[in-house]
Design an enzyme around this catalytic site. Structure first.
Site, PDB file in Angstrom:
ATOM      1  N   ARG A   1       0.844  -1.195   0.000  1.00 32.67           N
ATOM      2  CA  ARG A   1       0.000   0.000   0.000  1.00 32.67           C
ATOM      3  C   ARG A   1       0.877   1.242   0.000  1.00 32.67           C
ATOM      4  NH1 ARG A   1      -3.273   3.933   1.844  1.00 32.67           N
ATOM      5  NH2 ARG A   1      -2.904   4.737   3.948  1.00 32.67           N
TER       6      ARG A   1
ATOM      7  N   SER B   1       1.861  13.936   4.345  1.00 28.82           N
ATOM      8  CA  SER B   1       1.158  14.976   3.595  1.00 28.82           C
ATOM      9  C   SER B   1       0.684  16.115   4.482  1.00 28.82           C
ATOM     10  CB  SER B   1      -0.058  14.378   2.878  1.00 28.82           C
ATOM     11  OG  SER B   1      -0.962  13.801   3.811  1.00 28.82           O
ATOM     12  N   ASP B   2       0.656  15.870   5.784  1.00 28.51           N
ATOM     13  CA  ASP B   2       0.205  16.864   6.755  1.00 28.51           C
ATOM     14  C   ASP B   2       0.968  16.677   8.055  1.00 28.51           C
ATOM     15  OD1 ASP B   2      -2.591  17.882   5.489  1.00 28.51           O
ATOM     16  OD2 ASP B   2      -2.407  15.717   5.216  1.00 28.51           O
TER      17      ASP B   2
END
Length: 232
Positions: A88, A203-204
């Site tokens: 994943r 991403s954050d």
């Protein structure tokens, strides 16, 4: 035979599948990494493609958001399409200062606040973990490519908008980042004796004012893809 969620026929899907939550990211991987990709699924717009990477058969497919969604798709791949390993690639919010947007997290284990693991009726608390062979190879590839990375525990949460900010308690226990799928993927793999690994891009940040755009999330986070494809 097809399933309610996958129109592929036997043999349409490779033994290795690289999955992403966003089906458009799967489409991006098919277009930029696969040789001669052929679409095998479009049910519910959960796109899936099979091609070759450096001559080796590999499939890419979306799995949607959250544990219920990834659980369905990964279960079907393992049980009905004889997939041997799922890697994943996804995004995550980091829980510690010093981690930057674009850094990778190789998920060694996955904590969760989900009840998904209750179905196994185990006499205790199960700890879903990655396949060590895939994990160690991914770490070697990160080093060889000069990619910034961390290895450790992540949190697979059912909650995206957490009003109680319970992530602070997980951070205090050394959990690196929060995402929404890996615990179910790892449990499904363990239950049928197959392999799984999650490679995440930060991403954050939940502790600093850092965030990537939607376009960056979909198209720009290619380092995790390069590492994933190197494991095929």
């Amino acid at each position: 035979m097809s399933t309610p969620h996958n129109s592929a026929n036997p043999g349409d899907i490779a033994k290795t599948v690289i999955m992403s939550g966003d089906p458009l990211r799967a489409k991006f991987m098919a277009e930029h990494f696969l040789e001669n990709p052929k679409q095998f699924n479009g049910v519910r717009n959960m796109l899936g493609y099979t091609g070759t990477y450096q001559g080796k058969p590999v499939s890419v497919m979306g799995h949607g958001m959250g544990i219920p969604s990834v659980a369905i798709y990964s279960y079907e791949l393992y049980h009905f399409y004889d997939v041997e390993q799922i890697i994943r690639v996804g995004t995550a919010g980091c829980l510690h200062k010093g981690m930057d947007i674009g850094d990778l997290v190789v998920a060694q284990g996955s904590c969760t606040d989900s009840n998904y693991l209750q179905q196994y009726h185990l006499p205790g608390t199960y700890a879903p973990i990655a396949d060590y062979g895939l994990l160690s190879r991914a770490v070697d590839e990160c080093r060889a490519m000069g990619i910034r990375y961390d290895v450790g525990n992540v949190l697979s949460s059912d909650i995206f908008y957490d009003e109680n900010q319970d992530w602070r308690k997980w951070a205090a226990m050394g959990v690196l980042a929060v995402e929404m799928e890996s615990a179910a993927l790892y449990a499904n793999a363990a239950a049928c004796g197959r392999k799984a690994l999650t490679i995440l891009t930060i991403s954050d940040s939940l502790v600093e004012a850092k965030s990537a755009s939607a376009e960056e999330r979909q198209l720009a986070f290619t380092n995790m893809m390069k590492v994933a494809f190197s494991l095929v």
